[in-house]
Design a protein around this motif. Structure first.
Motif, PDB file in Angstrom:
ATOM      1  N   ARG A  13       0.850  -1.214   0.000  1.00 18.21           N
ATOM      2  CA  ARG A  13       0.000   0.000   0.000  1.00 18.21           C
ATOM      3  C   ARG A  13       0.867   1.239   0.000  1.00 18.21           C
ATOM      4  O   ARG A  13       2.052   1.221   0.366  1.00 18.21           O
ATOM      5  CB  ARG A  13      -0.981  -0.004   1.162  1.00 18.21           C
ATOM      6  N   ALA A  15       0.334   5.130   1.556  1.00 17.92           N
ATOM      7  CA  ALA A  15      -0.596   5.741   2.516  1.00 17.92           C
ATOM      8  C   ALA A  15      -0.215   7.192   2.795  1.00 17.92           C
ATOM      9  O   ALA A  15       0.223   7.537   3.893  1.00 17.92           O
ATOM     10  CB  ALA A  15      -0.588   4.920   3.810  1.00 17.92           C
ATOM     11  N   PRO A  16      -0.366   8.058   1.812  1.00 17.22           N
ATOM     12  CA  PRO A  16       0.041   9.448   2.029  1.00 17.22           C
ATOM     13  C   PRO A  16      -0.889  10.224   2.954  1.00 17.22           C
ATOM     14  O   PRO A  16      -2.094   9.961   2.989  1.00 17.22           O
ATOM     15  CB  PRO A  16      -0.010  10.045   0.610  1.00 17.22           C
ATOM     16  N   SER A  17      -0.325  11.164   3.676  1.00 18.03           N
ATOM     17  CA  SER A  17      -1.123  12.108   4.463  1.00 18.03           C
ATOM     18  C   SER A  17      -1.253  13.360   3.603  1.00 18.03           C
ATOM     19  O   SER A  17      -0.235  13.960   3.242  1.00 18.03           O
ATOM     20  CB  SER A  17      -0.405  12.494   5.755  1.00 18.03           C
ATOM     21  N   GLU A  49      -4.418   9.076   4.416  1.00 16.56           N
ATOM     22  CA  GLU A  49      -4.367   9.161   5.878  1.00 16.56           C
ATOM     23  C   GLU A  49      -4.710  10.598   6.295  1.00 16.56           C
ATOM     24  O   GLU A  49      -3.836  11.430   6.530  1.00 16.56           O
ATOM     25  CB  GLU A  49      -2.993   8.706   6.368  1.00 16.56           C
ATOM     26  N   TYR A 196      -2.284   9.046  13.922  1.00 22.16           N
ATOM     27  CA  TYR A 196      -1.730   8.199  12.852  1.00 22.16           C
ATOM     28  C   TYR A 196      -1.457   6.766  13.304  1.00 22.16           C
ATOM     29  O   TYR A 196      -1.856   5.816  12.628  1.00 22.16           O
ATOM     30  CB  TYR A 196      -0.432   8.845  12.328  1.00 22.16           C
ATOM     31  N   ARG A 214       7.942   1.854   3.193  1.00 31.19           N
ATOM     32  CA  ARG A 214       7.692   3.273   3.479  1.00 31.19           C
ATOM     33  C   ARG A 214       9.003   3.924   3.902  1.00 31.19           C
ATOM     34  O   ARG A 214      10.050   3.274   3.946  1.00 31.19           O
ATOM     35  CB  ARG A 214       6.631   3.392   4.587  1.00 31.19           C
ATOM     36  N   ILE A 218       9.639   6.543   9.542  1.00 28.68           N
ATOM     37  CA  ILE A 218       8.568   5.885  10.307  1.00 28.68           C
ATOM     38  C   ILE A 218       9.067   4.617  10.998  1.00 28.68           C
ATOM     39  O   ILE A 218       8.370   4.039  11.823  1.00 28.68           O
ATOM     40  CB  ILE A 218       7.348   5.594   9.390  1.00 28.68           C
TER      41      ILE A 218
END
Ligand code: GLU
Length: 316
Positions: A13, A15-17, A49, A196, A214, A218
């Motif tokens: 996946r 999963a950008p903010s 996100e 988050y 990612r 993180i």
């Protein structure tokens, strides 16, 4: 005789903010996770996100979708928006995760006062993920015994006080004690905003993500994520990969905070070529984005990224 279990399809996946437009750093993450999961014959999901209503903007979300499509990074299935899933996160907090949560009323000022009088280095005895996020100050569990009303206060989750290990396909074996490094993280703010770490952990489990690729920034939260997914009785992520971060030649990380330029998708082929070069992948022929991605998928290798913490920007 044992019946062999049919392996399910790999699921990755992005999963950008949507707190800004895509920049070269986030584009590189998208491209790497896409090529990697497709090289394994898997699906690539897109999850927005956007639980942080103060920092996220619908306009950025729309631009991210436009940019990904222009680059040929076509996701599988429907886009998931975390802002539409708040009830799901709250259901977990009031059921299976409830015994691990507690209300907290410490203000930032209270914590600064506490930290000023306690030497964090003595408390943070283990290395591991901490090296990627130095000087993190953990929560000293001051409110745990007070049993404050969970609805009226910010909510923290108790993280385990033992070392958790995971094998990172790029950064190697990682060990960290989330309680010592991160402390009990806030999962829901007093105003109800879901943080988050909770939303991402639950969704990765609910979406049955098997491969997470990612940014290295993180990595320090990964043992917290593993703990939350386990506590929520969700399927574990099988493979973790934390990509080196893109830095300017002066060593500064490229991020929205330091105003990294949004990508300009008018020339998507050039962008793809540049991102592949940063990711130290073999060059592909300049062609349509779809054909370039097909070639990049066929040639994809994690090995050039092994143990690297930085990818340095040389050309634009
Ligand atoms: N939403 C996070 C970001 O944009 C990425 C989260 C993740 O990949 O786990 O930085």
């Amino acid at each position: 005789m044992l019946t062999p279990i049919t392996p399910s399809q790999p699921i990755g996946r992005f999963a950008p903010s949507p707190t800004g437009e895509l920049h070269l750093g986030s584009l590189t993450t998208a491209l790497a996770s896409f090529c990697h999961i497709k090289s394994l014959g898997g699906k690539w999901l897109l999850r927005i996100e956007d639980t942080d209503t103060e920092r996220c903007d619908r306009q950025f979300t729309e631009q991210i979708l436009i940019d990904l499509e222009a680059l040929g990074l076509q996701w599988d299935g429907d886009v998931i928006y975390q802002s539409e899933r708040i009830d799901i996160y709250n259901d977990y907090l009031s059921s299976v995760l409830r015994p691990l949560t507690y209300g907290c009323q410490c203000s930032r000022k209270d914590l600064e006062h506490y930290w000023a009088h306690h030497d964090q280095d003595q408390l943070d005895e283990n290395e591991g993920a901490k090296k990627h996020l130095p000087n993190r100050k953990r929560y000293p569990r001051q409110c745990i015994a007070a049993e404050l009303d969970k609805e009226q206060h910010k909510l923290r989750i108790q993280l385990p006080d033992y070392r958790i290990g995971f094998n990172d396909g790029i950064q190697g074996l990682q060990w960290d004690n989330p309680q010592q490094t991160l402390g009990d993280m806030v999962v829901r703010r007093q105003d109800g905003m879901i943080n988050y770490i909770l939303a991402a952990s639950l969704d990765d489990g609910l979406q049955q993500v098997t491969h997470i690729m990612r940014g290295l920034d993180i990595l320090p939260m990964t043992t917290a994520q593993i703990s939350i997914m386990h506590a929520a009785r969700l399927p574990a992520v099988d493979y973790w990969y934390h990509l080196p971060l893109i830095c300017n030649p002066d060593g500064q990380k490229l991020s929205k905070q330091n105003l990294a330029q949004p990508i300009d998708t008018r020339d998507p082929s050039r962008l793809i070529a540049h991102a592949l070069e940063l990711l130290q992948q073999p060059a592909v022929d300049i062609d349509t984005p779809t054909n370039m991605l097909e070639q990049a998928i066929a040639q994809w290798a994690n090995s050039p990224l092994q143990d690297k913490q930085q990818m340095t920007l040389t050309s634009q």
